[in-house]
Design a protein around this motif. Structure first.
Motif: not given
Length: 167
Positions: A138-162
């Protein structure tokens, strides 16, 4: 009638155009996910010609359209669930992880596969797959490669659970 691939779209608008025109090449799936869904529908309908034509020639071995048709028609297909899908940065390779349930010879089978696709001469082809791939935490980076777009987390990988786990 809704499509066999469980997209909730009418069959005529979803997979039928691919299955009915594969040999003429008029309509081809634009993504690995569309190819995966259309291949599932081809198994359900017993369209071995489509299955063979959409399988990479380097990995299909000596399979025949007749064998694929027979396998499709000898099963009762119970459902397709997409886990995640991704197209690699080169745009020529893709991955679709899915689960399929079917009944064969009186027993229910669950096939969990991570399928690999390759684009050859403008067409996506099924290359091969990994059966029962490792579980995604659940806390691993999502294998689809999606990233956050928010200013705080911009460019970091989304967790699978998110991300894809919410589907």
């Amino acid at each position: 009638m809704l499509c066999h691939c469980q997209s909730l779209q009418p069959f005529e608008d979803c997979c039928a155009p691919y299955l009915n025109s594969e040999l003429s090449g008029q309509v081809i799936p634009a993504t690995p996910l569309a190819l995966m869904r259309s291949r599932y529908s081809a198994f359900v309908t017993g369209n071995g010609d489509y299955l063979l034509a959409s399988w990479h020639p380097d990995t299909r071995g000596s399979l025949t359209a007749e064998e694929l048709t027979e396998h499709g028609l000898n099963c009762q297909w119970l459902g397709l669930t997409i886990i995640f899908t991704r197209i690699e940065a080169d745009g020529l390779q893709g991955v679709v992880e899915f689960k399929v349930r079917y009944r064969e010879q009186g027993r229910v089978v669950l096939l969990h596969e991570q399928s690999y696709f390759e684009q050859v001469a403008g067409r996506w082809l099924y290359r091969d797959g990994l059966i029962n791939p490792p579980k995604i935490g659940a806390n691993q980076p999502c294998p689809c490669g999606a990233v956050h777009n928010s200013a705080v987390q911009n460019g970091t990988a989304k967790k699978y659970k998110q991300c894809c786990a919410k589907r």
